[in-house]
Design an enzyme around this catalytic site. Structure first.
Site, PDB file in Angstrom:
ATOM      1  N   GLU A 111       0.831  -1.209   0.000  1.00 33.33           N
ATOM      2  CA  GLU A 111       0.000   0.000   0.000  1.00 33.33           C
ATOM      3  C   GLU A 111       0.864   1.257   0.000  1.00 33.33           C
ATOM      4  O   GLU A 111       0.539   2.251  -0.666  1.00 33.33           O
ATOM      5  CB  GLU A 111      -0.924  -0.014   1.216  1.00 33.33           C
ATOM      6  CG  GLU A 111      -1.976  -1.109   1.153  1.00 33.33           C
ATOM      7  CD  GLU A 111      -2.796  -1.242   2.421  1.00 33.33           C
ATOM      8  OE1 GLU A 111      -3.888  -1.836   2.357  1.00 33.33           O
ATOM      9  OE2 GLU A 111      -2.345  -0.756   3.480  1.00 33.33           O
ATOM     10  N   GLU A 131      -2.916 -10.322   4.133  1.00 31.50           N
ATOM     11  CA  GLU A 131      -3.818 -10.063   5.261  1.00 31.50           C
ATOM     12  C   GLU A 131      -4.907 -11.124   5.403  1.00 31.50           C
ATOM     13  O   GLU A 131      -5.342 -11.436   6.515  1.00 31.50           O
ATOM     14  CB  GLU A 131      -4.459  -8.674   5.099  1.00 31.50           C
ATOM     15  CG  GLU A 131      -3.557  -7.518   5.442  1.00 31.50           C
ATOM     16  CD  GLU A 131      -2.709  -7.048   4.272  1.00 31.50           C
ATOM     17  OE1 GLU A 131      -2.162  -5.940   4.346  1.00 31.50           O
ATOM     18  OE2 GLU A 131      -2.587  -7.792   3.273  1.00 31.50           O
TER      19      GLU A 131
END
Length: 260
Positions: A111, A131
């Site tokens: 990110e 994740e």
């Protein structure tokens, strides 16, 4: 500044090295510090381009520091002025940023890289959104990745946590260029020097238009431009640099950009 961040400033270029062994993971304090660094970069008229990279040779950034989380850092805590990693939510950042991905780039680290405008990667770099395997959501990546690479590849990354090697990442357009690891930093500086030599007011206009027009219809964005509703575009059209560009073209010489 803490030992977690190392900065080098040369001319109009700022290099920021995230250096938190072993994995360059980001806790709340580091995120806040990164936000302050990139806010100061944004607000310094002498700085034109930033590079973000990781310390060491193995990790660019592993994302959220789970050890810090286990020690009390809340996942919904205060990340600072720029959001996680200091970049992805920093408002009005109208200067180019280069990510030099020097190794593993996963989770919040990916990110962070996606918050840059240009991504260069070492030939051993790898990318993932793991994740899902820890029962949480890659929230910012869920917004960004399907807009950057083909939808089905993005969804596979999000839904399975599958890793991409650097060749596949380049094939899907996730990175701009792949370089030998030992040459990555020099190549990042070479790219930064190219951008440093360009017109800063034009960069600002490009970044504002791209950011603001992302979810607009084409004609709505064009109407905002013609109605003088983009501040950076209006600043460009009324600038000395705009006149300098025309003069330099007419005189057959390289322009001298002043940023005003």
């Amino acid at each position: 500044m803490s030992d977690s961040l190392k900065t080098t400033r040369k001319g109009g270029i700022l290099e920021v090295v995230l250096d938190r062994p072993k994995a360059n993971a980001i806790d709340l304090a580091t995120s806040r510090e990164m936000g302050e660094v990139f806010r100061d970069f944004r607000d310094d008229p002498e700085l034109r381009v930033a590079i973000i990279t990781g310390g060491g040779e193995k990790f660019f950034c592993a994302g959220w520091d789970l050890k810090a989380a286990a020690g009390g850092d809340a996942v919904d805590g205060d990340y600072g002025v720029g959001g996680f990693g200091g970049l992805q939510e920093l408002p009005h950042l109208n200067k180019p940023v280069i990510a030099a991905v020097n190794g593993i780039c996963c989770g919040g680290g990916l990110e962070l890289a996606l918050s840059a405008d240009i991504i260069l990667a070492a030939d051993h770099a790898s990318f993932a959104l793991p994740e899902i395997r820890s029962g949480t959501v890659a929230d910012a990546a869920s917004v960004k990745v399907p807009k950057r690479i083909p939808y089905h590849i993005a969804m596979e990354m999000l839904l399975t946590g599958r890793w991409l090697d650097v060749e596949e990442a380049a094939r899907w357009g996730l990175v701009n260029y792949v370089h030998p690891a030992e040459a990555l930093r020099a190549e990042a500086w070479k790219m930064a020097e190219l951008l440093e030599s360009g017109p800063p007011l034009v960069y600002a206009a490009i970044k504002e238009i791209v950011r603001e027009a992302e979810d607009m219809k084409f004609q709505d964005a064009m109407n905002r431009i013609t109605k003088s509703q983009f501040k950076s575009v209006e600043a460009l059209y009324r600038s000395e640099d705009q006149l300098e560009g025309a003069k330099a073209f007419a005189e057959g010489r390289d322009p001298v950009w002043q940023g005003r």
